[in-house]
Write a protein that holds these residues in place. Structure first.
Motif, mmCIF file in Angstrom:
data_model
loop_
_atom_site.group_PDB
_atom_site.id
_atom_site.type_symbol
_atom_site.label_atom_id
_atom_site.label_comp_id
_atom_site.label_asym_id
_atom_site.label_seq_id
_atom_site.Cartn_x
_atom_site.Cartn_y
_atom_site.Cartn_z
ATOM 1 N N VAL A 136 4.255 -13.890 -12.206
ATOM 2 C CA VAL A 136 5.477 -13.366 -11.600
ATOM 3 C C VAL A 136 5.621 -13.755 -10.136
ATOM 4 O O VAL A 136 6.619 -13.392 -9.511
ATOM 5 N N LEU A 137 4.664 -14.484 -9.563
ATOM 6 C CA LEU A 137 4.784 -14.930 -8.184
ATOM 7 C C LEU A 137 4.695 -16.456 -8.118
ATOM 8 O O LEU A 137 3.929 -17.079 -8.872
ATOM 9 N N LEU A 138 5.484 -17.048 -7.220
ATOM 10 C CA LEU A 138 5.410 -18.489 -6.998
ATOM 11 C C LEU A 138 5.639 -18.781 -5.522
ATOM 12 O O LEU A 138 6.189 -17.965 -4.778
ATOM 13 N N ASN A 139 5.166 -19.928 -5.114
ATOM 14 C CA ASN A 139 5.151 -20.312 -3.710
ATOM 15 C C ASN A 139 6.437 -21.057 -3.346
ATOM 16 O O ASN A 139 6.683 -22.144 -3.862
ATOM 17 N N PRO A 140 7.271 -20.505 -2.478
ATOM 18 C CA PRO A 140 8.509 -21.207 -2.108
ATOM 19 C C PRO A 140 8.263 -22.482 -1.307
ATOM 20 O O PRO A 140 9.168 -23.301 -1.172
ATOM 21 N N GLN A 141 7.062 -22.648 -0.783
ATOM 22 C CA GLN A 141 6.747 -23.884 -0.055
ATOM 23 C C GLN A 141 6.526 -25.047 -1.020
ATOM 24 O O GLN A 141 6.998 -26.162 -0.791
ATOM 25 N N THR A 142 5.812 -24.784 -2.104
ATOM 26 C CA THR A 142 5.459 -25.850 -3.044
ATOM 27 C C THR A 142 6.233 -25.786 -4.353
ATOM 28 O O THR A 142 6.271 -26.771 -5.103
#
Length: 508
Positions: A210-216
């Motif tokens: 449910v979490l992801l990195n907006p940078q990558t």
């Protein structure tokens, strides 16, 4: 059933009147203290409750109340409000509310309201332009928070700068429709770019952390669940395909893959009652350092949207949502059975409590625990020290179960879903209705004797819960499902054929 439909409308009026008299213009209403509050740190808000309720007022025929709300939007609503707000909540509640009001007024039977549509479109465009900095990340995955006055976005500091799957995947209906009615493709392109990234990074099973990195743009090693921070991503896969008149098959493909993965990876059946439920997966490193997924037999109330959504997924594969039941494919039969089973489970978690109301979270017993337990229920609500109820035992007026009952009744015509909804409604009336106006959540659904009410009437009580109750007892021509689609805040949007379909959206 007409009297039951009218009851839903009168309860909306009972709730609205209390807000209008005691907290007009505030974002949220507190029915016990009869006060309002704001979602930013400033003593000024954006009328979340007002905008979230516009289409409910129009739908239920509360013309005078609607006109006062419209005038507030025209004269008072400004997005030049300093302070951080959550982008996801602002999109589904305020942008969704404005777009639904635009749609309903432009097509209203009373031509007087047609002039209002330009007001709502103007406000929607202003808000959307202020929301665009959310996408100013290296990957295009949106940040979580936005200062609308400064037009500056911020990552979620409480989660290490990560964005949630729901935040990234629950803006597409709104931005696609805005592009359609404004003629500016930019909004839809921003939304579609997010879906391209999610599809590229999605595990083969179609379910993801449910979490992801907006940078990558990559997923974090974190919980996989269908409840908080993940739920509406899966809801919007199907609804994007429906919204664009089934002209963007990639979303149907993504949806079907996710449903198969959910059934294989996240669904289970309880030992004693045979209830279909979903569990969560949490990462845990093994002795060899390789992450392993550990099952947590926990189901949020938020998951209860999924049963109705799965029935809609089956029905929408056929013209006019009228499937030929004898011709269902094997996968459709599995989806249909799973959807009906989840609805049965969610209703059971209401009717198994003394109050007749469902809790925020229920836990399911393992086969060994179920065998040792003397009671008939395979689920329970966690308690804290000294048997004190914790936050799991609350009911905060959520809509997900009644949403599924509405969809199930519309798609099957089975009276059982109306009967179950009526019992739920009477439970809300008994334990949550305040004589002086408004409705309040309760702290412990297992305590029907000494009921502790919570001093908050969530905006979704007006925009979602009561709307779905109203629609459950309406005929099929009231917001027909073959012409309309609901955003995740129950805002009514039209099904349309887009002017153009991208290579990504047309892929199969």
């Amino acid at each position: 059933m007409l009297s039951r439909k009218r009851s839903r409308g009168m309860r909306h009026q009972h709730s609205w009147k209390a807000y209008e008299e005691n907290a007009w213009g505030a974002d949220e209403y507190h029915p016990i203290s009869k006060s309002g509050s704001y979602l930013t740190s400033n003593e000024r808000g954006m009328g979340y409750t007002i905008v979230d309720s516009l289409d409910s007022l129009l739908l239920m025929g509360f013309d005078e109340e609607y006109e006062r709300a419209r005038d507030w939007v025209k004269d008072e609503l400004s997005f030049d409000v300093p302070g951080k707000v959550n982008g996801f909540e602002t999109i589904i509640r305020i942008l969704g509310g404005l777009l639904s009001a635009y749609y309903l007024t432009s097509t209203h039977t009373n031509p007087v309201y047609h002039d209002d549509s330009s007001l709502f479109l103007e406000k929607a465009l202003d808000l959307s332009d202020r929301l665009l900095p959310l996408f100013d990340t290296p990957s295009g995955i949106p940040y979580s928070f936005i200062d609308l006055a400064a037009r500056k976005a911020y990552p979620d500091a409480d989660n290490g700068g990560m964005s949630s799957l729901a935040e990234a995947g629950t803006l597409q209906l709104e931005f696609k429709y805005l592009s359609e009615i404004s003629g500016n493709p930019m909004y839809g392109e921003k939304a579609e770019h997010v879906m391209m990234l999610l599809d590229k990074q999605m595990p083969a099973e179609g379910v993801a952390p449910v979490l992801l990195n907006p940078q990558t743009g990559q997923f974090a090693l974190f919980d996989i669940r269908l409840g908080s921070r993940g739920d509406s991503y899966y809801e919007y896969l199907l609804k994007q395909w429906i919204q664009t008149n089934r002209t963007e098959p990639v979303y149907r493909k993504m949806y079907d893959r996710s449903m198969k993965g959910i059934e294989q990876v996240l669904m289970n059946r309880s030992a004693k009652q045979g209830l279909v439920f979903t569990h969560e997966l949490g990462p845990q490193r093994g002795r060899d350092g390789i992450p392993q997924w550990m099952i947590r037999p926990k189901q949020d109330h938020l998951v209860c949207f999924l049963g109705g959504s799965m029935l809609l997924g089956v029905a929408s594969a056929y013209p006019n949502n009228q499937p030929v039941w004898s011709q269902l494919t094997p996968s459709q039969k599995i989806d249909y059975a799973a959807g009906k089973g989840l609805i049965e489970t969610c209703v059971n978690t209401y009717e198994g409590n003394p109050t007749g109301l469902g809790a925020e979270i229920v836990m399911f017993r393992s086969p060994a625990e179920s065998k040792a337990h003397k009671g008939n229920l395979d689920w329970y609500i966690k308690h804290g020290l000294q048997d004190e109820p914790i936050l799991d035992g609350r009911n905060i007026l959520r809509p997900e179960t009644i949403e599924s009952l509405f969809l199930a009744y519309r798609l099957t015509g089975d009276q059982i879903y109306r009967d179950q909804g009526w019992r739920m409604f009477k439970a809300f009336e008994r334990y949550c209705r305040l004589p002086g106006g408004g409705y309040a959540g309760i702290a412990d659904v297992e305590n029907g004797v000494q009921v502790e009410r919570l001093d908050k009437m969530e905006t979704f009580w007006l925009s979602e819960t009561l709307k779905y109750f109203y629609l459950l007892f309406s005929d099929g021509q009231t917001v027909p499902l073959d012409q309309n689609v609901f955003n995740t805040e129950a805002h009514i949007l039209p099904i349309f054929t887009p002017k153009g379909v991208s290579d990504f959206a047309s892929s199969v």
